[in-house]
Motif scaffolding. Structure first.
Motif, PDB file in Angstrom:
ATOM      1  N   GLY A   1      -7.889   6.267  -4.109  1.00 13.82           N
ATOM      2  CA  GLY A   1      -7.656   4.891  -4.525  1.00 13.82           C
ATOM      3  C   GLY A   1      -7.302   4.004  -3.340  1.00 13.82           C
ATOM      4  N   ALA A   2      -6.201   3.310  -3.434  1.00 14.60           N
ATOM      5  CA  ALA A   2      -5.823   2.344  -2.413  1.00 14.60           C
ATOM      6  C   ALA A   2      -5.267   2.989  -1.152  1.00 14.60           C
ATOM      7  CB  ALA A   2      -4.828   1.343  -2.992  1.00 14.60           C
ATOM      8  N   ASN A   3      -5.539   4.277  -0.933  1.00 14.46           N
ATOM      9  CA  ASN A   3      -5.165   4.852   0.367  1.00 14.46           C
ATOM     10  C   ASN A   3      -6.217   4.474   1.408  1.00 14.46           C
ATOM     11  OD1 ASN A   3      -7.307   6.589  -0.232  1.00 14.46           O
ATOM     12  ND2 ASN A   3      -6.335   8.275   0.909  1.00 14.46           N
ATOM     13  N   PHE A   4      -7.377   4.030   0.964  1.00 13.34           N
ATOM     14  CA  PHE A   4      -8.429   3.546   1.847  1.00 13.34           C
ATOM     15  C   PHE A   4      -8.710   4.541   2.967  1.00 13.34           C
ATOM     16  CE2 PHE A   4      -6.514  -0.614   0.400  1.00 13.34           C
ATOM     17  CZ  PHE A   4      -7.424  -0.749  -0.626  1.00 13.34           C
ATOM     18  N   GLY A   5      -8.860   5.794   2.600  1.00 14.61           N
ATOM     19  CA  GLY A   5      -9.229   6.814   3.588  1.00 14.61           C
ATOM     20  C   GLY A   5      -8.196   6.997   4.680  1.00 14.61           C
ATOM     21  N   GLY A   6      -6.955   6.681   4.399  1.00 13.17           N
ATOM     22  CA  GLY A   6      -5.900   6.909   5.383  1.00 13.17           C
ATOM     23  C   GLY A   6      -5.283   5.639   5.935  1.00 13.17           C
ATOM     24  N   VAL A   7      -5.863   4.509   5.609  1.00  9.96           N
ATOM     25  CA  VAL A   7      -5.344   3.243   6.139  1.00  9.96           C
ATOM     26  C   VAL A   7      -3.926   2.996   5.640  1.00  9.96           C
ATOM     27  CG1 VAL A   7      -5.620   0.738   6.107  1.00  9.96           C
ATOM     28  CG2 VAL A   7      -7.589   2.203   6.466  1.00  9.96           C
ATOM     29  N   SER A   8      -3.676   3.339   4.399  1.00  4.40           N
ATOM     30  CA  SER A   8      -2.336   3.143   3.863  1.00  4.40           C
ATOM     31  C   SER A   8      -1.297   3.878   4.699  1.00  4.40           C
ATOM     32  CB  SER A   8      -2.296   3.649   2.412  1.00  4.40           C
ATOM     33  OG  SER A   8      -0.979   3.707   1.969  1.00  4.40           O
TER      34      SER A   8
ATOM     35  N   SER B   1       3.616  -3.845 -14.392  1.00  3.93           N
ATOM     36  CA  SER B   1       3.715  -3.244 -13.066  1.00  3.93           C
ATOM     37  C   SER B   1       2.543  -2.302 -12.909  1.00  3.93           C
ATOM     38  CB  SER B   1       5.045  -2.529 -12.893  1.00  3.93           C
ATOM     39  OG  SER B   1       5.172  -1.488 -13.830  1.00  3.93           O
ATOM     40  N   VAL B   2       2.263  -1.900 -11.673  1.00  6.76           N
ATOM     41  CA  VAL B   2       0.964  -1.319 -11.372  1.00  6.76           C
ATOM     42  C   VAL B   2       1.125  -0.002 -10.624  1.00  6.76           C
ATOM     43  CG1 VAL B   2      -1.283  -1.822 -10.313  1.00  6.76           C
ATOM     44  CG2 VAL B   2       0.157  -3.695 -11.094  1.00  6.76           C
ATOM     45  N   VAL B   3       0.192   0.935 -10.877  1.00  4.36           N
ATOM     46  CA  VAL B   3       0.138   2.171 -10.104  1.00  4.36           C
ATOM     47  C   VAL B   3      -1.199   2.225  -9.350  1.00  4.36           C
ATOM     48  CG1 VAL B   3       1.685   3.389 -11.691  1.00  4.36           C
ATOM     49  CG2 VAL B   3      -0.799   3.504 -12.030  1.00  4.36           C
ATOM     50  N   ASN B   4      -1.434   3.274  -8.625  1.00 10.37           N
ATOM     51  CA  ASN B   4      -2.617   3.380  -7.777  1.00 10.37           C
ATOM     52  C   ASN B   4      -3.909   3.431  -8.614  1.00 10.37           C
ATOM     53  OD1 ASN B   4      -4.203   3.669  -5.510  1.00 10.37           O
ATOM     54  ND2 ASN B   4      -3.381   5.647  -4.883  1.00 10.37           N
TER      55      ASN B   4
ATOM     56  N   MET C   1      -1.481   9.822   1.888  1.00  9.29           N
ATOM     57  CA  MET C   1      -0.934   8.977   0.824  1.00  9.29           C
ATOM     58  C   MET C   1      -0.083   7.847   1.428  1.00  9.29           C
ATOM     59  SD  MET C   1      -0.153  11.765  -2.109  1.00  9.29           S
ATOM     60  CE  MET C   1      -1.488  12.455  -3.062  1.00  9.29           C
ATOM     61  N   GLU C   2       1.203   7.763   1.073  1.00 13.13           N
ATOM     62  CA  GLU C   2       1.959   6.636   1.614  1.00 13.13           C
ATOM     63  C   GLU C   2       2.499   6.909   3.005  1.00 13.13           C
ATOM     64  OE1 GLU C   2       3.514   9.015  -0.014  1.00 13.13           O
ATOM     65  OE2 GLU C   2       5.380   8.260  -0.865  1.00 13.13           O
TER      66      GLU C   2
ATOM     67  N   LEU D   1       0.834  -1.203   0.000  1.00  9.70           N
ATOM     68  CA  LEU D   1       0.000   0.000   0.000  1.00  9.70           C
ATOM     69  C   LEU D   1       0.867   1.250   0.000  1.00  9.70           C
ATOM     70  CD1 LEU D   1      -2.936  -0.939   2.381  1.00  9.70           C
ATOM     71  CD2 LEU D   1      -2.886  -0.864  -0.100  1.00  9.70           C
ATOM     72  N   THR D   2       1.944   1.234   0.770  1.00 14.65           N
ATOM     73  CA  THR D   2       2.842   2.387   0.765  1.00 14.65           C
ATOM     74  C   THR D   2       3.323   2.684  -0.643  1.00 14.65           C
ATOM     75  OG1 THR D   2       3.613   1.731   2.942  1.00 14.65           O
ATOM     76  CG2 THR D   2       4.984   3.291   1.745  1.00 14.65           C
ATOM     77  N   MET D   3       3.731   1.652  -1.329  1.00 19.22           N
ATOM     78  CA  MET D   3       4.300   1.837  -2.664  1.00 19.22           C
ATOM     79  C   MET D   3       3.244   2.267  -3.671  1.00 19.22           C
ATOM     80  SD  MET D   3       6.776  -1.460  -2.409  1.00 19.22           S
ATOM     81  CE  MET D   3       8.418  -1.377  -1.661  1.00 19.22           C
ATOM     82  N   ILE D   4       2.059   1.667  -3.586  1.00 19.40           N
ATOM     83  CA  ILE D   4       0.980   2.000  -4.520  1.00 19.40           C
ATOM     84  C   ILE D   4       0.517   3.442  -4.294  1.00 19.40           C
ATOM     85  CG2 ILE D   4      -1.533   1.596  -4.774  1.00 19.40           C
ATOM     86  CD1 ILE D   4      -0.062  -0.264  -6.538  1.00 19.40           C
ATOM     87  N   ASN D   5       0.557   3.905  -3.054  1.00 17.40           N
ATOM     88  CA  ASN D   5       0.099   5.258  -2.734  1.00 17.40           C
ATOM     89  C   ASN D   5       1.206   6.294  -2.807  1.00 17.40           C
ATOM     90  OD1 ASN D   5      -2.799   5.271  -1.758  1.00 17.40           O
ATOM     91  ND2 ASN D   5      -1.974   3.474  -0.718  1.00 17.40           N
ATOM     92  N   SER D   6       2.356   5.908  -3.285  1.00 15.99           N
ATOM     93  CA  SER D   6       3.496   6.816  -3.273  1.00 15.99           C
ATOM     94  C   SER D   6       3.163   8.146  -3.926  1.00 15.99           C
ATOM     95  CB  SER D   6       4.673   6.182  -4.015  1.00 15.99           C
ATOM     96  OG  SER D   6       5.750   7.096  -4.021  1.00 15.99           O
ATOM     97  N   CYS D   7       3.498   9.240  -3.249  1.00 17.68           N
ATOM     98  CA  CYS D   7       3.295  10.552  -3.860  1.00 17.68           C
ATOM     99  C   CYS D   7       4.524  10.949  -4.687  1.00 17.68           C
ATOM    100  CB  CYS D   7       2.985  11.600  -2.805  1.00 17.68           C
ATOM    101  SG  CYS D   7       4.198  11.685  -1.502  1.00 17.68           S
ATOM    102  N   ALA D   8       5.539  10.108  -4.715  1.00 21.82           N
ATOM    103  CA  ALA D   8       6.686  10.375  -5.582  1.00 21.82           C
ATOM    104  C   ALA D   8       6.327   9.992  -7.014  1.00 21.82           C
ATOM    105  CB  ALA D   8       7.895   9.581  -5.104  1.00 21.82           C
ATOM    106  N   ASN D   9       7.046  10.548  -7.971  1.00 18.46           N
ATOM    107  CA  ASN D   9       6.785  10.263  -9.369  1.00 18.46           C
ATOM    108  C   ASN D   9       7.700   9.154  -9.873  1.00 18.46           C
ATOM    109  OD1 ASN D   9       4.821  12.286 -10.016  1.00 18.46           O
ATOM    110  ND2 ASN D   9       6.460  13.798  -9.769  1.00 18.46           N
TER     111      ASN D   9
END
Lengths: 250, 250, 250, 250, 250, 250, 250, 250
Positions: free
Chosen positions: G203-210, D224-227, G177-178, C213-221
């Motif tokens: 998306g997959a931040n799940f409202g802060g769970v990530s 590979s996958v993004v959010n 986010m992450e 989840l951390t990686m998927i939600n990354s705010c980095a580009n």
């Protein structure tokens, strides 16, 4: 024309290489850029094109219906909004809309209904999903028997219908909350049960997940499951089963 | 004897009130305290009793098989361990066991196989679940066509089988990991697809949840889903469909 | 031979209709019943066949390696057990096994390594997954730079490597626990980062979901993600990128 | 100026200790209190600053755009509302807005488009996310090929495009519901596939989690996958890949 | 030496440019390839290096302890196995191991214990996690007060300890199952409570998630939470707080 | 008439076979097509019919209330909207509505209140759910003691009420956020506690799941749980318990 | 008066038994039926009463503020709506409201600010949560240092602040986010870090769970976590720590 | 002695201040350091102490049993291992162990069984949990009626038992898989149903979560739920109810 026929015609010079290549490559769909319409699907799958309207703009929906209406007598749209209906109706006067099930349809050629599919709900609040199934099943040429509000909280209401339900070739069980109707039905009848969990309920129903898990974990035999609130999907499966039986007996 | 017949016999004094009451109340099962055997199920559901062996002690399993064997020629057990098999075998010599699918069965009366069910897997690791489906379907009197390792990572392997698959009355799609086989099959064939997610995979497959969600959310038509690794359940549904078609065509 | 060429040859009678049909239909795989081997994949995807060994029996694995070895110099197997290795080794003497990464491989033709992929881990416990990526990347002909134990708990360890990392065409970030390495790397370098969450950690890491989840939600580009512990998958993507660059510069 | 150069200049007394310290410490950003603008990012990462507008007030967004516009010709904003667009437009007349993708952009210096990125969607409802990717990729100087509504429910629509897709250096697969498009694409092409799950669907799609899991668990290679709904993120990764290839071939 | 000093020395030619660059770049860690040891951490964070042993091989753990022991008197290892302990012990005779908490430690220089941290458990089964906290806190120089088995099922047991608990500068609440101890403690004392959920329990405790959620959602004031079973992490936070107070009062 | 009596009457020819069959089959409900009203439930379960109004259209709700009012003096509706209330009121003038608890009720025959049920809340925001329980319990003939805002953040507020609470035959604990009230109450009183998690809270309370898990995992004795926000369900269980005790003592 | 004093006074007949009993039992709160106000909390916990406004009606909120204002100079309300503010303001003219953080407060006695708490955010969208922390911390008498938009996507922005951050007695890290900011901060500073995950993201931040999981799984030392968006809770913990240090140094 | 009596005695000088303070503070438990035994619980809650054995060492368990046996005739232990039993047995010869339910108990004073509790299971594999409930209920002085293997897959097996079940004061429904037994029972009987979800099943049963959700979401009236596999907890609640009724009728 299958591959062999195409090749044979090429050899017999009845068909130019260029044309053969075109045919082999030609897509059996019409490209609207934002959508690719599948006019051959009826011959392939046995049913006309159905439009899933949710998430499409009004303009896209209308354009899709318009292009389909040039090659199809009857068209079904699911999860359509009032606004989508109105713009379609403006173009195709035979359009009808059912606000409960959110089904929009164009029927210009009468549909004969054969065989039997039974559609049950656990409660009154499950009826919109059930009606999506009913209208879809009827559109696909199936006769339908409705049996609503027969959930397990008062199981005697259901027991009385068992005989009728066993007349059907397939039974659709629509239930929210704990979703036990599917299991109970599958234990009582000897026909395939297609279970539709609904998002009816609150709290730990998680928008229908509770009912979905109940149905997926059913210890009863002869039950399979579709997505939450997916009355359309259940009707499609039930239609395939009913049609197979009807065709086999003809 | 249905209710009407019972009442008529009472009226004609062919049946005493006490006996009628007994019959009306009599349970169609045998009570072993830890299990209640359902000898009438075959007449009700059309198939013999099946024993779900997991979570039962060796002794309980053996006792259930023994009592069933007194009234049934053929018995099927699913998710049986080697140990459960051996203790059953000690009592009933006609017992067979398949360690891959964990199916134990007693077949003393040959089973005629009719119609056709196709069973596909995405990968090699999905075969144990598929074989549970195959052996169950054959036990229930269905002819089976196997089509293994045709997952979407190499979709050309699947495309070659479409024609064969459309011969079947029902197709079972067994797939783990991302579980896309169900959708792809349902888009290619025009028969009901029963999808079985498997726990094959790792990481975010969550023991099969990923494949389950893929199948439940399928945008293809004509697909319904059973529990993760539930080859038996899929075979039961497919058997019901195949039998309905076979009976209709007879 | 593409479709046009086939058709042309048919027309020129260089190819019989029957043969053309065979070619058009012929599957580019070998059917072992439990597996369908894809000998043409190298030409299609640019790499040799790779065998995912988990969930296959020893016998199946050995049979697959044997058949592949008849048509391929080099074969890679991932998630292989010691037992699977031994039975393969018995048949193909050039087989090697790395117990840390669980990679089994047959290399009979030297592999030239070009370009550069950097592979980083947050901690020591992430190394097995990273080594799966390293060995895969090297098998696919990429040069690899290892940079281990540079997690964000002591970010100064990572900062020292930034210049080196930017030499690579693609960077693989392998991290468990909170998995922040991916974001931090993507913020520091200007090459695509393929992030691999690992199951390293405990408690609310949920077997790697936290890092995923951390990686998927990354705010980095510039970061994309593969499955938990999927070192192989990350190496495949990185190989595609590195190869594209290498080929473009040749 | 790198560290060595700074030190050398200090030694040569071309730079005072105080100034050197300032430079070493000086942050490459402008501080607006509520935001820290990164004017050096273009040189570091190769692209101009992009503003993620969601969750920022109208005033904050306008102020950020204004300050960026003093040092940048072109600025991109994602997930911008109509209201945010209007207040930016009032300050910077070259501002454009696309309500479908919610992209706001200022382009005052033409952007040359090189290489090729292909962007596919499974359905019509996935287009807004795909367009976010398209506009981002074009802003970053990539040529784009759109291929919409080619989901696996009718896989023949996709097969026709494979040749075109393989022209691209990277393929973006945008899909909701079961999200199988990513796997199928990765099985058919030999270029890296960046998969974007979308929140399109209902019920057990869990706002896109179903598609995300499908893509993360893909058994196909090179994906590979993004959010969820992160068209921007996919375009960024694809741009990095495409640029690497373009630069290598120049 | 800070940046200013380094620059000044360069100017005064006391330091060559090359050396200055080395120092500015030099990493404060020792590189073992599989691990990067942070010998400067004590000066940076105020505590000696701690080794998280889980997931490291015996050989890696021993090597890390050996290298650390050359520069540190005292070393702490968490989540160490019996086997890891034995190989460390073989090299460093002052090694001790506590099998309950899985703490391995080398203490060659006595540790003075100051201030006070209170550590409470809800039940007896939570003690291993609490002891990890106790031994860590003592290693970091804190005095510890144990208060075990005072869970909310018998709240009178806890009420008697409130006065003692308020003597501490920080209170660690260790609880599994429903994890309510944290809330109750925070409502009764006026010192910061660091809550540690444990995996103690069964069923819907989800390996500690239930206790974690209870603690995170606490409506009591002055409570913050660390990972499930993370006694070490709680002790670290509590040590920081206790040390700040002790240092301020000195 | 039980089965024996029916059979006897058939034998005595006091009842025709046809009539007997009808009676045996006759459903103890009235069929409104969209709902099946259970007029016999009072005799079966001991309470009048209750209508769950959510998800029913205004017209359906009004029709159900109307038909029930023909055979029942008192009717309770839960989760009713203002609009549903108004249309019912238009038909049945004795209708009352409580907007806090969303309870609509028709009481035309006074309800005697016996025994005692205590209903506690952790906070002020939990009161709407508690009031649903209060009004339901009073409708079912129970005396109720309210004890609000006694959550564990200030446990001294609760301790003062223990004596009063132990007068009740059942205690309902209504709590959101971490939901620890149930455990604390069950540890302090010796009567069954029915715990109602509420959706009060934010963030990781997941709409009440946090409180639900706390209550389900309670290590205190004598606590059982109903759905999130299900004040009605808790009141039903408490009513059954209270009534059993009241009847036993009469 | 503690228990001993009360008993002594009883013995000295300075206090009647009845009065002593009253005192021992007397609750240190005022009962408004829907809320129990805790006027003694300041003496017990060291801070004035704080009102969590969400889920309370306007009237309840106003009544609580009114009663508290009779015994307290300063009152803080969190998560207050504009409407709640206005009705409080109508009664207590010194009421102030900050719409960003949703903090309402009455400050009639100046609050001296001591020590130091640093409050950082990863992005601009996290500021509302950070401001809830800032205003709470200031209300509780702490000096605050703001450091916003220093997330890990551009880690150089953060590195510049490390020296300042280490001046504080406690650091609050607010990130959505992450949520990697918490880990990175804890790795850079040597003071306790209280991490606040926010619901910022999609998306997959799940409202802060990530972000919550990232922070809970942090491999950095000295980090503990509060609920998603719970700026108030983090400020309370930080205030306790800062106050302990301030008091110890006085 | 209540507070008033203590105060009175102090006043009458029958009790010294010091002694009164001791009594007021004295905890009604015995402190074993790792556990605090609650010898007064029987008088407070009406039952003897019960030991939850899981997670305790053999030595701790034995010590707790030993100390309890000095003040109690009868002791119950749940989730005990064979090893724990043996060490207890070595000290207290009257110890008995049931390996199915993992109940260990010391009964030295016969327990009279009153009232009636019915305990049902859906399947054979649910029996271990049910037996935990049976042995607990009998230990607490309740008469028990067993009704096993009556799950909803064959609902006719259950219907036959309804009359018997309604004799009980409380019914415990033990079910895994889809867990529909609770709903069905609650719809058929008019006594409180305590539902116990079990971890029996596989795949998407998620270790019992599926059954738990079914039971929590039940649309039937009169059902409340305990933790997965918590036979003990259900028996405790049922005992409280049964005892209340028995005592009221005495």
């Amino acid at each position: 024309m299958n591959i062999y026929e195409i090749l044979e015609r090429v050899k017999r010079e009845e068909l130019s290489i260029e044309d053969a290549e075109k045919i082999l490559k030609k897509l059996p769909y019409e490209d609207l850029e934002f959508a690719k319409l599948d006019h051959h699907r009826k011959s392939r799958a046995g049913y006309g094109e159905v439009v899933y309207c949710e998430g499409k703009t009004k303009e896209q929906t209308a354009s899709i219906f318009y292009h389909l209406s040039l090659e199809n007598d009857n068209i079904l749209g699911t999860r359509a909004s009032e606004e989508q209906y109105e713009i379609i109706k403006a173009q195709i006067s035979e359009t009808d809309y059912d606000p409960l099930s959110k089904i929009v349809k164009v029927v210009r050629k009468p549909i004969e209904q054969k065989g039997l599919i039974a559609i049950c709900t656990a409660g009154t609040a499950d009826i919109p999903v059930a009606e999506e199934a009913v209208l879809t099943a009827e559109f696909f040429g199936n006769r339908v028997y409705r049996c609503y509000d027969v959930g397990v909280a008062g199981i005697h209401r259901l027991l009385n219908h068992v005989e009728n339900l066993n007349q059907a070739n397939c039974i659709i069980a629509v239930a929210g909350m704990e979703g036990a109707l599917g299991s109970v039905l599958a234990g009582l009848v000897n026909k395939p049960v297609v279970a539709v969990p609904t998002s009816v309920g609150y709290g730990a129903n998680f928008g229908g997940v509770s009912a979905l898990l109940t149905m997926i974990n059913s210890c009863a035999n002869g039950i399979s499951v579709v997505n939450i609130d997916n009355g359309y999907g259940a009707a499609y499966v039930a239609s395939q089963i009913n049609r197979l039986v009807v065709e086999a007996s003809e």
